[in-house]
Structure formats: structure tokens, C-alpha cells
Write a protein that holds these residues in place. Structure first.
Motif, PDB file in Angstrom:
ATOM      1  N   GLY A 141       0.783  -1.228   0.000  1.00  0.00           N
ATOM      2  CA  GLY A 141       0.000   0.000   0.000  1.00  0.00           C
ATOM      3  C   GLY A 141       0.814   1.275   0.000  1.00  0.00           C
ATOM      4  N   LEU A 142       2.128   1.178   0.037  1.00  0.00           N
ATOM      5  CA  LEU A 142       2.997   2.349  -0.014  1.00  0.00           C
ATOM      6  C   LEU A 142       3.606   2.486  -1.403  1.00  0.00           C
ATOM      7  CD1 LEU A 142       4.957   2.070   3.367  1.00  0.00           C
ATOM      8  CD2 LEU A 142       2.822   3.298   2.897  1.00  0.00           C
ATOM      9  N   GLY A 154       0.590   7.929   1.161  1.00  0.00           N
ATOM     10  CA  GLY A 154       1.369   6.709   1.312  1.00  0.00           C
ATOM     11  C   GLY A 154       2.639   6.727   0.502  1.00  0.00           C
ATOM     12  N   LEU A 155       3.240   7.909   0.329  1.00  0.00           N
ATOM     13  CA  LEU A 155       4.441   8.064  -0.484  1.00  0.00           C
ATOM     14  C   LEU A 155       5.678   8.157   0.393  1.00  0.00           C
ATOM     15  CD1 LEU A 155       5.713   8.604  -3.321  1.00  0.00           C
ATOM     16  CD2 LEU A 155       5.380  11.041  -2.848  1.00  0.00           C
ATOM     17  N   ASP A 181       3.964  13.606   7.332  1.00  0.00           N
ATOM     18  CA  ASP A 181       2.663  14.075   7.808  1.00  0.00           C
ATOM     19  C   ASP A 181       1.637  12.950   7.741  1.00  0.00           C
ATOM     20  OD1 ASP A 181       2.270  13.817   5.115  1.00  0.00           O
ATOM     21  OD2 ASP A 181       1.495  15.846   4.786  1.00  0.00           O
ATOM     22  N   ASN A 182       2.112  11.718   7.736  1.00  0.00           N
ATOM     23  CA  ASN A 182       1.330  10.488   7.621  1.00  0.00           C
ATOM     24  C   ASN A 182       0.747  10.289   6.227  1.00  0.00           C
ATOM     25  OD1 ASN A 182       0.767   8.133   9.157  1.00  0.00           O
ATOM     26  ND2 ASN A 182      -1.407   8.660   9.178  1.00  0.00           N
ATOM     27  N   ARG A 183       1.094  11.171   5.291  1.00  0.00           N
ATOM     28  CA  ARG A 183       0.738  10.973   3.880  1.00  0.00           C
ATOM     29  C   ARG A 183       2.012  10.875   3.031  1.00  0.00           C
ATOM     30  NH1 ARG A 183      -3.052  15.892   2.446  1.00  0.00           N
ATOM     31  NH2 ARG A 183      -1.177  16.894   3.266  1.00  0.00           N
TER      32      ARG A 183
END
Length: 234
Positions: A141-142, A154-155, A181-183
């Protein structure tokens, strides 16, 4: 790569990003235990050698120093896979310019662990070192890529060579850092002769959702999560 000495804490910091747990290492590598994978960014092999070939008389020892750091991290982590997030080499032809000793050491890494080399702005074309060369990689998922992209979720990327400067008790300290930033998660530059850019610089504007930002600075022997309230420019 500069480091910072902060007050010791007991447990090894855990970097949690997009539902996954990682161990941030003081070298600037990120170890993904669940995948037994070591992530590194911006090794810039043969950077000083490239300068020397253009007439700038700089000691061309950076590749050997970076390889020593990489060998130690792979050994200590027990990693079975290595993913380099682009700019592994400082120039497109740098892989052909490796000295025989450095080439043997890099070949030994390729033979000992599964290696994936992502393309970067400095090394956009595939090389012949061995392992898999590709533009980006999808894992659990990343998305692993070289350059961070605004709005992507997810980058995991590199490219910007992030650093943080903090003010504490009337003093300041500056070091390379992990920031997310969790994204979007951005790794520090791993190469021994790479610079670093303050995460309060314009290059980071709009890229991260600031209220959600978490920063982990590199220290001499460990990493340190720091409050964004302590960050200063410079």
C-alpha cells in the motif's frame, strides 16, 4: 552529514507512517522490520569523484565512506532487501566510474541482499550494477519513489535532503531528519558528502500538512523525535 546530541531517552524511537512501523536509524536509513527491508535515499555515489574529474581537487573518498555505512546498517539490521530511493549515483555515468575496490564492495551487497534501485534526477537511466532498476515501487500500500509529490498518499521519498534546526534552552542544534505528515514521508540524504535543507525552507511549502508533521532528527548514536514547536529557520 551533521548530527545533533540531545538528551537521552530510554526506548528506540518508532516511526509510524501510513499504518506501518519503521525504525529510523542514526545513519539516515529506515528499517522496515515487517518487510526486512532497509530504505535509503540519495547516496550520491561518486559525487566527489565527479567534482575531481571536473578539476575541483576534492578528496574522492565519499563512496567508500557511504558503502561502509551501508554495509554496517545491512549487517546490524539483518535486512534481506535494500531499496535505494533514487540518486544512488551522482551522475548518470557514475556507475561506470567506480573504482575496483568500491565496485567489488557494491557487488557484494547486490549478491547478499535483494536490491532495488529507483531512478532519480541525478541517475534517471538504469545501470548495470545488478538488482532491479525501476522508477517507483509499490509495497504493502505504499509507493516508494524519488521525489515527494504534493497530494500523494502513502508516499515514501527522498530528493529534498531534509534537515531540522531546533531551539532549546537558549541553544540551537541542526541535523538531518526524517519528516512526514502520515501521507508523505521524506528520508534524509544517506550519502556521506550530501548537504541538507531545512524543512522550514520554501522547497517544503505546501508539500506537508503542517499540523500533522512529525520530525525525527539524527543523532550520533540514535534518533530523536522532536516537537515542531522547537523548529527554527537556518
Amino acid at each position: 552529514m551533521s548530527t545533533v546530541a540531545l538528551s537521552p531517552v530510554l526506548e528506540t524511537p518508532l516511526l509510524r507512517f501510513a499504518g506501518h512501523n519503521f525504525e529510523p536509524l542514526p545513519s539516515g536509513a529506515l528499517f522496515w522490520h515487517a518487510r526486512q527491508t532497509l530504505l535509503v535515499a540519495d547516496l550520491h555515489f561518486e559525487k566527489m569523484a565527479s567534482f575531481a574529474r571536473r578539476g575541483q581537487m576534492l578528496p574522492p573518498y565519499d563512496t567508500g565512506m557511504t558503502l561502509s555505512r551501508l554495509e554496517a546498517d545491512l549487517r546490524r539490521a539483518g535486512a534481506k532487501r535494500l531499496v535505494s530511493l533514487g540518486d544512488t549515483f551522482h551522475r548518470a555515468d557514475s556507475s561506470k566510474l567506480l573504482g575496483p575496490t568500491e565496485r567489488l564492495r557494491l557487488d557484494a551487497i547486490v549478491e547478499s541482499v535483494e536490491c532495488t534501485w529507483l531512478s532519480g534526477n541525478h541517475d534517471p537511466a538504469p545501470h548495470a550494477i545488478g538488482g532491479l532498476c525501476c522508477a517507483e515501487l509499490e509495497l504493502d500500500g505504499l509507493t516508494l519513489s524519488h521525489e515527494p509529490i504534493k497530494g500523494k498518499t502513502g508516499l515514501v521519498a527522498g530528493h529534498l535532503h531534509p534537515a531540522a534546526r531546533i531551539a532549546m534552552e537558549g541553544r540551537t542544534a541542526r541535523s538531518a531528519c526524517f519528516v512526514h505528515d502520515n501521507r508523505v514521508l521524506i528520508l534524509p540524504a544517506y550519502g556521506s558528502s550530501t548537504g541538507a535543507l531545512n524543512i522550514l525552507s520554501p522547497a517544503f511549502f505546501g508539500l506537508l500538512n503542517w499540523p500533522s508533521v512529525e520530525v525525527t532528527m539524527l543523532g550520533r548514536d540514535r534518533t530523536y523525535p522532536v516537537s515542531t514547536k522547537r523548529l527554527v529557520r537556518g
